[in-house]
Design a protein around this motif. Structure first.
Motif, PDB file in Angstrom:
ATOM      1  N   VAL A   1       0.841  -1.206   0.000  1.00 44.71           N
ATOM      2  CA  VAL A   1       0.000   0.000   0.000  1.00 44.71           C
ATOM      3  C   VAL A   1       0.869   1.246   0.000  1.00 44.71           C
ATOM      4  CG1 VAL A   1      -1.789   1.266   1.231  1.00 44.71           C
ATOM      5  CG2 VAL A   1      -1.864  -1.228   1.178  1.00 44.71           C
ATOM      6  N   HIS A   2       1.870   1.255   0.873  1.00 45.31           N
ATOM      7  CA  HIS A   2       2.789   2.389   0.966  1.00 45.31           C
ATOM      8  C   HIS A   2       3.536   2.579  -0.352  1.00 45.31           C
ATOM      9  CE1 HIS A   2       6.516   4.279   3.093  1.00 45.31           C
ATOM     10  NE2 HIS A   2       5.712   5.213   2.604  1.00 45.31           N
ATOM     11  N   LEU A   3       4.013   1.488  -0.921  1.00 42.37           N
ATOM     12  CA  LEU A   3       4.767   1.537  -2.183  1.00 42.37           C
ATOM     13  C   LEU A   3       3.920   2.156  -3.297  1.00 42.37           C
ATOM     14  CD1 LEU A   3       7.448   0.497  -3.641  1.00 42.37           C
ATOM     15  CD2 LEU A   3       6.038  -1.465  -4.322  1.00 42.37           C
ATOM     16  N   LEU A   4       2.683   1.710  -3.438  1.00 45.22           N
ATOM     17  CA  LEU A   4       1.829   2.198  -4.510  1.00 45.22           C
ATOM     18  C   LEU A   4       1.517   3.684  -4.350  1.00 45.22           C
ATOM     19  CD1 LEU A   4      -0.659  -0.785  -4.943  1.00 45.22           C
ATOM     20  CD2 LEU A   4       1.226  -0.135  -6.446  1.00 45.22           C
ATOM     21  N   VAL A   5       1.175   4.095  -3.130  1.00 42.95           N
ATOM     22  CA  VAL A   5       0.835   5.500  -2.898  1.00 42.95           C
ATOM     23  C   VAL A   5       2.029   6.403  -3.178  1.00 42.95           C
ATOM     24  CG1 VAL A   5       0.161   7.197  -1.143  1.00 42.95           C
ATOM     25  CG2 VAL A   5      -1.008   4.992  -1.249  1.00 42.95           C
ATOM     26  N   ASP A   6       3.197   6.022  -2.688  1.00 43.35           N
ATOM     27  CA  ASP A   6       4.401   6.839  -2.879  1.00 43.35           C
ATOM     28  C   ASP A   6       4.808   6.925  -4.349  1.00 43.35           C
ATOM     29  OD1 ASP A   6       4.621   7.463  -0.238  1.00 43.35           O
ATOM     30  OD2 ASP A   6       6.635   6.662   0.022  1.00 43.35           O
TER      31      ASP A   6
ATOM     32  N   ASN B   1      12.143   4.563  19.090  1.00 43.93           N
ATOM     33  CA  ASN B   1      12.724   3.265  18.770  1.00 43.93           C
ATOM     34  C   ASN B   1      12.079   2.612  17.554  1.00 43.93           C
ATOM     35  OD1 ASN B   1      14.685   1.270  19.632  1.00 43.93           O
ATOM     36  ND2 ASN B   1      12.945  -0.058  20.067  1.00 43.93           N
ATOM     37  N   ARG B   2      11.102   3.274  16.948  1.00 40.96           N
ATOM     38  CA  ARG B   2      10.427   2.699  15.789  1.00 40.96           C
ATOM     39  C   ARG B   2      11.303   2.814  14.540  1.00 40.96           C
ATOM     40  NH1 ARG B   2       6.728   5.610  14.190  1.00 40.96           N
ATOM     41  NH2 ARG B   2       6.963   7.403  15.572  1.00 40.96           N
ATOM     42  N   VAL B   3      11.092   1.894  13.617  1.00 37.61           N
ATOM     43  CA  VAL B   3      11.780   1.938  12.323  1.00 37.61           C
ATOM     44  C   VAL B   3      10.878   2.673  11.339  1.00 37.61           C
ATOM     45  CG1 VAL B   3      12.752   0.596  10.434  1.00 37.61           C
ATOM     46  CG2 VAL B   3      12.978  -0.213  12.787  1.00 37.61           C
ATOM     47  N   SER B   4      11.457   3.614  10.606  1.00 37.72           N
ATOM     48  CA  SER B   4      10.690   4.398   9.649  1.00 37.72           C
ATOM     49  C   SER B   4      11.357   4.350   8.282  1.00 37.72           C
ATOM     50  CB  SER B   4      10.576   5.855  10.119  1.00 37.72           C
ATOM     51  OG  SER B   4       9.871   6.644   9.176  1.00 37.72           O
ATOM     52  N   VAL B   5      10.546   4.230   7.230  1.00 37.19           N
ATOM     53  CA  VAL B   5      11.052   4.195   5.859  1.00 37.19           C
ATOM     54  C   VAL B   5      10.096   4.970   4.963  1.00 37.19           C
ATOM     55  CG1 VAL B   5      12.198   1.957   6.128  1.00 37.19           C
ATOM     56  CG2 VAL B   5       9.809   2.042   5.367  1.00 37.19           C
ATOM     57  N   GLY B   6      10.509   5.175   3.711  1.00 40.42           N
ATOM     58  CA  GLY B   6       9.597   5.747   2.728  1.00 40.42           C
ATOM     59  C   GLY B   6      10.153   6.957   2.005  1.00 40.42           C
TER      60      GLY B   6
ATOM     61  N   ILE C   1      -2.891  14.847   1.178  1.00 41.99           N
ATOM     62  CA  ILE C   1      -3.811  14.190   2.115  1.00 41.99           C
ATOM     63  C   ILE C   1      -3.591  12.682   2.114  1.00 41.99           C
ATOM     64  CG2 ILE C   1      -6.247  13.652   2.538  1.00 41.99           C
ATOM     65  CD1 ILE C   1      -6.903  16.486   1.571  1.00 41.99           C
ATOM     66  N   LEU C   2      -3.429  12.092   0.931  1.00 40.10           N
ATOM     67  CA  LEU C   2      -3.176  10.648   0.853  1.00 40.10           C
ATOM     68  C   LEU C   2      -1.878  10.275   1.566  1.00 40.10           C
ATOM     69  CD1 LEU C   2      -4.192   9.851  -2.850  1.00 40.10           C
ATOM     70  CD2 LEU C   2      -5.401   9.178  -0.764  1.00 40.10           C
ATOM     71  N   LEU C   3      -0.835  11.063   1.350  1.00 40.35           N
ATOM     72  CA  LEU C   3       0.449  10.783   1.996  1.00 40.35           C
ATOM     73  C   LEU C   3       0.361  10.971   3.504  1.00 40.35           C
ATOM     74  CD1 LEU C   3       2.912  12.450  -0.544  1.00 40.35           C
ATOM     75  CD2 LEU C   3       2.453  10.017  -0.235  1.00 40.35           C
ATOM     76  N   PHE C   4      -0.430  11.962   3.942  1.00 36.81           N
ATOM     77  CA  PHE C   4      -0.602  12.172   5.387  1.00 36.81           C
ATOM     78  C   PHE C   4      -1.332  10.991   6.020  1.00 36.81           C
ATOM     79  CE2 PHE C   4      -3.389  13.554   8.855  1.00 36.81           C
ATOM     80  CZ  PHE C   4      -2.447  14.002   9.765  1.00 36.81           C
ATOM     81  N   ILE C   5      -2.382  10.497   5.354  1.00 38.26           N
ATOM     82  CA  ILE C   5      -3.128   9.362   5.896  1.00 38.26           C
ATOM     83  C   ILE C   5      -2.248   8.128   5.994  1.00 38.26           C
ATOM     84  CG2 ILE C   5      -5.024   7.750   5.426  1.00 38.26           C
ATOM     85  CD1 ILE C   5      -6.551  10.100   4.194  1.00 38.26           C
ATOM     86  N   ILE C   6      -1.468   7.861   4.951  1.00 44.77           N
ATOM     87  CA  ILE C   6      -0.585   6.696   4.982  1.00 44.77           C
ATOM     88  C   ILE C   6       0.490   6.869   6.056  1.00 44.77           C
ATOM     89  CG2 ILE C   6       1.243   7.360   3.352  1.00 44.77           C
ATOM     90  CD1 ILE C   6      -0.641   4.044   3.219  1.00 44.77           C
ATOM     91  N   GLY C   7       0.806   8.135   6.393  1.00 44.53           N
ATOM     92  CA  GLY C   7       1.803   8.401   7.429  1.00 44.53           C
ATOM     93  C   GLY C   7       1.323   8.127   8.838  1.00 44.53           C
ATOM     94  N   LEU C   8       0.053   7.791   9.013  1.00 38.25           N
ATOM     95  CA  LEU C   8      -0.493   7.462  10.329  1.00 38.25           C
ATOM     96  C   LEU C   8      -0.365   5.976  10.649  1.00 38.25           C
ATOM     97  CD1 LEU C   8      -3.742   9.643  10.209  1.00 38.25           C
ATOM     98  CD2 LEU C   8      -1.603  10.171  11.380  1.00 38.25           C
TER      99      LEU C   8
END
Length: 356
Positions: free
Chosen positions: A107-112, A153-158, A196-203
């Motif tokens: 989902v993240h890959l497609l949106v980005d 301590n979370r892992v973040s990517v994108g 807005i789409l990127l913000f939603i996926i960022g949650l």
């Protein structure tokens, strides 16, 4: 030089001005790296509850672990995702660059990538791959550095922060040259929908809205340096009696003013990069001064865990009978069943993944 009237995201009467090479290359590499990440993740070797297990080694983590149909946090970290401990403790400063090539799930890959294709190709046709590439990567790195202040301590990517950088650069180009652009309303509406789409996926887990905010900030500043050829009427802002030096109507003095502003922006960018690098190395936690920041980056849910304090990780109860082990994370109460003979180091790894 900018043409008299043109559109940023929509074709004008003169059509396409150039070719796009960089954006398709970024999209292709990002897709291939996602496949490699899923191969490294190897969900069947660690869990019997993989999503779409028919995919074999490429099957996804359980949705309770990753609701975006993707790998575990440990696999993302191995591939180059950022977290406060890898940068602050291990000083792996290459991670703010490597993480923008990775994605948390399908989902993240497609949106980005769809957002990047829609925005980036048109920009590259208009301004060229060098300028667009500089803005994309520099804003992506800046967003990642800003994100390190809040992800704990979370892992973040994108690559969302880099895409937000391109959006910020578009804003920086359009506003000073307002009269030169057609289709401003649909352009901003389109950018708004993408944001807005990127913000939603960022949650969701493994993605961070602070990288989006940081990418947009750096994109605004970089956009002025690489894109904007501001056509201000400087005569409205005279602060001294009219003379040769304050006659902003001449081309020479216009260029001098633009150059001065550009130098100031470059210095500000250098200062911001330096500040964020120092704060990232020191492991400063911005959440200590902001009660709502954790929710801005990831909404807590019973269906997934956003992570948190490193002290909360790897705290599990386990029971072994023969070759079967039941593991329960005391932080989020997730349970998992494993088969095989396990060493203590393996149990700790499974526990870290279950609590991530």
């Amino acid at each position: 030089m900018l043409r008299k009237r043109h559109r940023i995201l929509y074709l004008g009467e003169d059509g396409v001005r150039g070719h796009s090479l960089l954006v398709p290359v970024i999209v292709t590499i990002s897709f291939l790296l996602f496949v490699v990440t899923m191969y490294v993740n190897d969900c069947p070797a660690h869990s019997h509850n993989c999503t779409l297990s028919a995919l074999g080694r490429l099957s996804f983590q359980p949705l309770s672990d990753n609701p975006l149909f993707g790998p575990s946090s440990s696999a993302l970290s191995k591939m180059g995702g950022i977290s406060s401990d890898t940068v602050a403790d291990k000083h792996q400063l290459w991670r703010p660059f490597s993480c923008i090539w990775l994605h948390a799930g399908v989902v993240h890959l497609l949106v980005d990538l769809i957002s990047l294709l829609f925005v980036g190709i048109r920009l590259e046709q208009e301004f060229g791959c060098v300028r667009v590439g500089c803005i994309y990567f520099l804003s992506g790195i800046g967003g990642s550095l800003f994100s390190l202040l809040f992800i704990e301590n979370r892992v973040s990517v994108g690559s969302s922060g880099a895409v937000f950088g391109l959006i910020g650069a578009i804003v920086a180009e359009i506003v000073p040259n307002w009269s030169k652009h057609e289709g401003k309303s649909p352009t901003f509406m389109t950018l708004g929908v993408i944001a807005i789409l990127l913000f939603i996926i960022g949650l969701f887990p493994h993605i961070d809205n602070f990288s989006h905010a940081g990418g947009f900030l750096f994109g605004l500043l970089l956009g002025y340096v690489f894109f904007a050829q501001a056509d201000f009427d400087w005569s409205k802002y005279q602060i001294a009696p009219h003379n040769r030096l304050t006659d902003f109507s001449t081309d020479t003095n216009k260029k001098m003013c633009k150059m001065f502003v550009c130098v100031v922006v470059v210095l500000l960018l250098a200062i911001l990069y330096l500040i964020f690098i120092v704060l990232a190395f020191k492991g400063v936690n911005g959440n200590d001064h902001c009660s709502w920041c954790r929710s801005f980056s990831c909404i807590p849910s019973s269906h997934w865990n956003c992570g948190g304090d490193s002290k909360s990780h790897a705290v599990c109860k386990y029971m072994i009978r023969g070759t079967t082990m039941w593991l329960t994370c005391e932080v989020n109460q997730r349970s998992q069943t494993y088969s095989g003979i396990f060493a203590l180091s393996s149990i700790k790894q499974f526990c870290a993944e279950l609590c991530s």
